[in-house]
Scaffold this active site. Structure first.
Site, PDB file in Angstrom:
ATOM      1  N   ARG A   9       4.302   9.374  -1.936  1.00  0.00           N
ATOM      2  CA  ARG A   9       4.264   8.191  -2.612  1.00  0.00           C
ATOM      3  C   ARG A   9       3.171   8.221  -3.411  1.00  0.00           C
ATOM      4  O   ARG A   9       3.006   7.893  -4.808  1.00  0.00           O
ATOM      5  CB  ARG A   9       5.020   7.074  -2.325  1.00  0.00           C
ATOM      6  CG  ARG A   9       3.869   6.516  -0.846  1.00  0.00           C
ATOM      7  CD  ARG A   9       4.659   5.412  -0.599  1.00  0.00           C
ATOM      8  NE  ARG A   9       4.028   4.597   0.719  1.00  0.00           N
ATOM      9  CZ  ARG A   9       3.993   4.886   1.889  1.00  0.00           C
ATOM     10  NH1 ARG A   9       4.701   5.870   2.306  1.00  0.00           N
ATOM     11  NH2 ARG A   9       3.262   4.333   2.707  1.00  0.00           N
TER      12      ARG A   9
ATOM     13  N   GLU B 228      -1.744   4.926   4.194  1.00  0.00           N
ATOM     14  CA  GLU B 228      -1.421   3.471   4.653  1.00  0.00           C
ATOM     15  C   GLU B 228      -1.628   3.195   5.990  1.00  0.00           C
ATOM     16  O   GLU B 228      -1.774   4.153   6.737  1.00  0.00           O
ATOM     17  CB  GLU B 228       0.167   3.126   4.238  1.00  0.00           C
ATOM     18  CG  GLU B 228       0.435   1.754   4.217  1.00  0.00           C
ATOM     19  CD  GLU B 228      -0.359   0.923   3.523  1.00  0.00           C
ATOM     20  OE1 GLU B 228      -1.752   0.431   3.981  1.00  0.00           O
ATOM     21  OE2 GLU B 228      -0.098   0.297   2.549  1.00  0.00           O
TER      22      GLU B 228
ATOM     23  N   HIS C 222      -0.047   3.353  -5.417  1.00  0.00           N
ATOM     24  CA  HIS C 222       1.096   3.903  -5.496  1.00  0.00           C
ATOM     25  C   HIS C 222       2.049   3.118  -6.254  1.00  0.00           C
ATOM     26  O   HIS C 222       2.036   1.747  -5.974  1.00  0.00           O
ATOM     27  CB  HIS C 222       1.718   4.765  -4.617  1.00  0.00           C
ATOM     28  CG  HIS C 222       2.350   3.772  -3.295  1.00  0.00           C
ATOM     29  ND1 HIS C 222       3.314   3.241  -3.266  1.00  0.00           N
ATOM     30  CD2 HIS C 222       1.461   3.733  -2.156  1.00  0.00           C
ATOM     31  CE1 HIS C 222       3.452   2.476  -2.169  1.00  0.00           C
ATOM     32  NE2 HIS C 222       2.406   2.595  -1.534  1.00  0.00           N
TER      33      HIS C 222
ATOM     34  N   HIS D 179      -2.943   3.623  -1.141  1.00  0.00           N
ATOM     35  CA  HIS D 179      -2.067   2.578  -0.745  1.00  0.00           C
ATOM     36  C   HIS D 179      -2.706   1.230  -0.704  1.00  0.00           C
ATOM     37  O   HIS D 179      -3.940   1.165  -0.497  1.00  0.00           O
ATOM     38  CB  HIS D 179      -1.310   2.960   0.739  1.00  0.00           C
ATOM     39  CG  HIS D 179      -1.126   4.240   0.859  1.00  0.00           C
ATOM     40  ND1 HIS D 179       0.470   4.663   0.440  1.00  0.00           N
ATOM     41  CD2 HIS D 179      -1.591   5.510   0.995  1.00  0.00           C
ATOM     42  CE1 HIS D 179       0.690   5.806   0.831  1.00  0.00           C
ATOM     43  NE2 HIS D 179      -0.445   6.443   0.717  1.00  0.00           N
TER      44      HIS D 179
END
Length: 332
Positions: free
Chosen positions: A136, A190, A87, A260
């Site tokens: 994100r 993440e 991202h 991520h």
């Protein structure tokens, strides 16, 4: 395993012991196929040399694991593209805070990074998109696909409840053909940083000591307080990749994953057969797409697309070149 560097350096790992014989050299764009010899004198394999402005590195393609149930290798499929994108910069990246699984959006810089990533992959086919459950990553996927020349609309698939699934159905077959499903999965989130989430990284280092914080951040199997280690993150991310994404590639679908740093490092560790020591030195830049080609049960890393105005990645395979020609014909 040596690193494959491209015009836009994306990852860096310490090389394993390997030597290369350049007697066989078949060029394809800025990639060369060479005969390689590993540390074992009796082994000889076909590898890749990815050219850059400063150096060339040899990569041995990663084979798919055999199915434990069947005891046989997965069936061969047509060539498929796999695009990995970390991202764009988030608001907490900008503030130098531990983010982990806290759901924060992109900064204006992150938005621009996602748009630029989309321009770099605008000539590569995409049939299905996977993102984490965090905004994100989803913003990055949506903004990137808005730059694609095929102009298909990314639509998030809602399966959190039966009602959500029913209410989000599309009933026009023609509209479905002009859409790309976006599948969200928490397994691609993440790494969860536990009690470090929301803390300033520099202040945390001052409080606990640089060595302790470095161990929490960069070791493979040591988690931060009440958080996940990279090993724990890899277990869920790679399992999901094997169970949900590989079957799409085997069927010939072109896949993009927007996720991520740590979940993508985990997947790359699996694809490139990195050791736990190699993966901890792996760095992924925000908003830079990484391309793999899946063919005949193998993943071959092709580097980072340079951009729509350069030959770059599109000369690597015949099928990608044909796809771009098709897009050119649609624009006329």
């Amino acid at each position: 395993m040596a690193a494959c560097t491209s015009q836009h350096a994306l990852i860096s790992v310490k090389p394993r012991c390997a030597s290369a014989s350049f007697s066989s050299d078949r060029r394809a764009g800025n990639v060369r196929f060479v005969s390689t010899t590993s540390c074992c004198p009796s082994s000889r394999k076909l590898g890749l040399v990815c050219a850059s402005n400063s150096q060339s590195s040899v990569i041995e393609p990663a084979k798919l694991p055999s199915s434990p149930e069947s005891g046989s290798n997965p069936k061969k499929s047509s060539e498929a593209a796999l695009i990995l994108i970390r991202h764009g910069e988030s608001l907490w990246n900008e503030k130098n805070l531990f983010t982990g699984c806290v759901d924060v959006p992109l900064t204006p810089k992150g938005v621009n990074e996602a748009i630029e990533a989309g321009k770099r992959i605008c000539n590569i086919p995409v049939d299905v998109i996977y993102t984490s459950s965090l905004i994100r990553a989803q913003m990055t996927a949506m903004l990137a696909m808005m730059q694609h020349r095929r102009k298909k609309v990314p639509i998030i698939v809602h399966k959190e409840s039966e009602r959500a699934h029913q209410w989000s159905q599309v009933y026009s077959e023609e509209t479905k053909k002009q859409s790309i499903p976006v599948i969200t999965a928490w397994q691609l989130n993440e790494r969860m940083y536990g009690e470090l989430q929301g803390l300033n990284k520099q202040e945390t280092a001052d409080l606990f000591g640089k060595e302790q914080v470095h161990e929490w951040r960069r070791s493979y199997d040591i988690p931060p307080p009440n958080g996940e280690s990279l090993e724990m993150c890899a277990e869920r991310a790679v399992s999901y990749f094997k169970e949900q994404i590989i079957p799409q590639l085997v069927s010939g679908k072109h896949v993009m994953i927007a996720a991520h740093g740590n979940s993508l490092r985990s997947i790359i560790m699996h694809l490139d057969k990195l050791t736990s020591q190699e993966v901890i030195s792996l760095e992924l830049s925000t908003g830079i797409p990484m391309l793999y080609i899946f063919k005949e049960g193998k993943f071959i890393r092709r580097g980072s697309p340079a951009g729509p105005s350069e030959a770059g990645v599109y000369a690597y395979t015949k099928s990608l070149a044909k796809y771009r020609q098709k897009l050119d014909g649609m624009d006329q």
